[in-house]
Design a protein around this motif. Sequence first.
Motif, short mmCIF file in Angstrom:
data_model
loop_
_atom_site.label_atom_id
_atom_site.label_comp_id
_atom_site.label_asym_id
_atom_site.label_seq_id
_atom_site.Cartn_x
_atom_site.Cartn_y
_atom_site.Cartn_z
N SER A 53 45.65 2.79 -2.85
CA SER A 53 46.09 2.99 -3.74
C SER A 53 44.93 3.35 -5.85
N PHE A 54 44.30 2.53 -5.52
CA PHE A 54 43.07 3.58 -6.03
C PHE A 54 42.54 4.15 -5.94
N VAL A 55 42.00 4.62 -4.93
CA VAL A 55 41.65 5.70 -4.54
C VAL A 55 42.26 6.69 -4.99
N ASN A 56 43.49 6.73 -4.48
CA ASN A 56 44.06 8.45 -4.40
C ASN A 56 44.56 8.39 -6.16
N VAL A 150 37.87 -5.02 -10.41
CA VAL A 150 39.20 -4.80 -11.09
C VAL A 150 40.33 -5.35 -10.36
N HIS A 151 41.10 -5.44 -11.94
CA HIS A 151 42.03 -6.18 -11.27
C HIS A 151 43.72 -5.56 -11.75
N THR A 152 43.94 -4.81 -10.06
CA THR A 152 45.25 -4.06 -10.35
C THR A 152 46.37 -4.22 -10.35
N LYS A 153 48.05 -3.60 -9.69
CA LYS A 153 49.03 -3.90 -10.08
C LYS A 153 49.66 -4.45 -11.10
N THR A 154 48.25 -4.41 -12.52
CA THR A 154 49.02 -5.32 -13.62
C THR A 154 50.13 -5.38 -14.10
N ASP A 155 50.59 -3.50 -14.21
CA ASP A 155 52.38 -3.46 -14.31
C ASP A 155 53.01 -4.52 -13.42
N PHE A 156 52.89 -4.45 -12.39
CA PHE A 156 53.56 -5.82 -11.39
C PHE A 156 53.93 -6.83 -12.26
N ILE A 194 43.71 -3.06 -14.49
CA ILE A 194 44.62 -1.24 -14.73
C ILE A 194 45.65 -1.03 -13.91
N THR A 195 46.15 -0.54 -13.42
CA THR A 195 47.39 0.12 -12.78
C THR A 195 47.37 1.40 -11.84
N SER A 196 47.27 1.39 -10.69
CA SER A 196 47.41 2.89 -9.70
C SER A 196 48.31 3.87 -10.38
N HIS A 197 49.64 3.27 -10.91
CA HIS A 197 50.86 3.73 -10.58
C HIS A 197 50.57 4.28 -12.24
N ASP A 198 49.52 4.21 -13.15
CA ASP A 198 50.00 4.96 -14.46
C ASP A 198 48.00 4.58 -14.86
N LEU A 199 46.89 5.47 -15.05
CA LEU A 199 46.22 5.62 -15.62
C LEU A 199 46.18 5.33 -16.93
N GLU A 200 46.91 6.29 -17.44
CA GLU A 200 46.80 5.86 -18.59
C GLU A 200 47.11 4.40 -19.79
N MET A 225 33.84 15.41 -14.67
CA MET A 225 34.59 16.75 -13.80
C MET A 225 35.68 16.22 -12.67
N SER A 226 35.50 15.06 -12.26
CA SER A 226 35.86 15.02 -10.68
C SER A 226 37.62 14.14 -11.20
N LEU A 227 37.61 13.83 -12.13
CA LEU A 227 38.17 12.54 -12.47
C LEU A 227 39.65 13.96 -12.89
N PRO A 228 41.33 13.28 -12.82
CA PRO A 228 42.10 14.32 -12.80
C PRO A 228 41.80 13.62 -14.29
N VAL A 229 43.23 14.43 -14.89
CA VAL A 229 43.78 14.22 -16.75
C VAL A 229 45.09 13.85 -16.38
N TYR A 230 44.53 12.21 -17.62
CA TYR A 230 45.47 11.61 -17.36
C TYR A 230 45.94 10.54 -18.37
N SER A 231 45.24 11.19 -19.16
CA SER A 231 45.96 11.26 -21.31
C SER A 231 45.53 12.16 -21.98
N ARG A 232 45.32 11.63 -22.94
CA ARG A 232 44.78 13.51 -24.04
C ARG A 232 43.69 12.84 -23.89
N GLN A 233 43.25 11.57 -24.17
CA GLN A 233 41.88 11.19 -24.26
C GLN A 233 41.21 11.77 -22.96
#
Length: 305
Positions: A53-56, A150-156, A194-200, A225-233
């Motif tokens: 999920s993180f790779v995606n 990276v501690h993921t699923k922090t949203d959960f 982090i959460t892979s469901h919302d990188l912001e 250049m390879s990262l997606p746009v996930y926030s204004r910053q």
Amino acid sequence: MADQQDELRALLKDSGEPTWERAIAKAREMVDRLDHVTLNIAVTGETGAGKSSFVNAIRGLQDPDEGAAPTGVTETTMEPTMYPHPTMPNVNLWDLPGVGSSKFKAETYMKDVKYNNYDFFIIVSASRFKYNDMMLAKEVEKNNKKFYFVHTKTDFDVAQEEKKGVTEEATLQKIRKDCVENLRTLGPPSVFLITSHDLERFDFQELINNLERDLPDNKRDALDMSLPVYSRQSLEKKYNTFKHEVRTVALTSGAMAAVPVPGLALVCDVAIVAGFLIKCYYSFGLNDGTLERLSKRVNKPIQEM
Ligand SMILES: Nc1nc2c(ncn2[C@@H]2O[C@H](COP(=O)(O)OP(=O)(O)O)[C@@H](O)[C@H]2O)c(=O)[nH]1
Ligand SMILES: [Mg+2]
């Protein structure tokens, strides 16, 4: 015409070189370096931790999307799988098999996954800190590679704790403390929630800032250049990287055909300009797939975005 002359003078000054010949040669070298840079990022951790999920997420994709890594509750990755970036073919994310399974024991894991192929490791962990997380961190260090924890699923975690009346801040503090204390014996650890469901949300930007700080210039630009746009910053950062790159491309492509250098034949190199524009197109998320995903996320038709 006067404006153009001013722009040309500014371009030459920015290059830090005394002559156009030297400025163009330097710019060519930079474009070449960026096009040939290789960045191999290994994403590792226990089965089910959230590696795929993180790779995606970092590639701006979700599981059902074409080209996305399969995700799920059972182990779906049996050998290191490379996911290249669509326009930065040398920026590769490697989804490694889960550590701790019968096939991949922590003790031999690094050798099994050919650790030397990677620039650095991202150890993905979820819920509580595990024995295998520590084993992995130790093995990565032993092999003189750098890791980011990276501690993921922090949203959960946050949602679960909120049900018990614990604030988001208190939950984040508790998780961070748990990870840092467990990793302390290895020196000051780099821990990111982090959460892979919302990188912001949470620490994703902090993770990227740290990666970029540790990478050489050309690898840093390639990552950005390879990262997606996930926030204004992240959008502003990307804009600045491209603003810098556009000057280099202008110089190397000879698009500034009016450069007043007697005897220097400049022909606009369409391939360089086209390559650059394609990079912009994908990097700023203007391709159909990315726009469709964004449209679904913000619940607005593409035409209104
Ligand atoms: N809530 C939440 N679920 C996640 C997150 N990351 C992964 N998952 C879920 O956790 C499960 C395992 O994820 P996966 O990426 O396949 O783990 P892997 O085995 O380490 O590759 C899947 O059902 C994912 O949807 C996250 O950040 N938040
Ligand atoms: Mg997986």
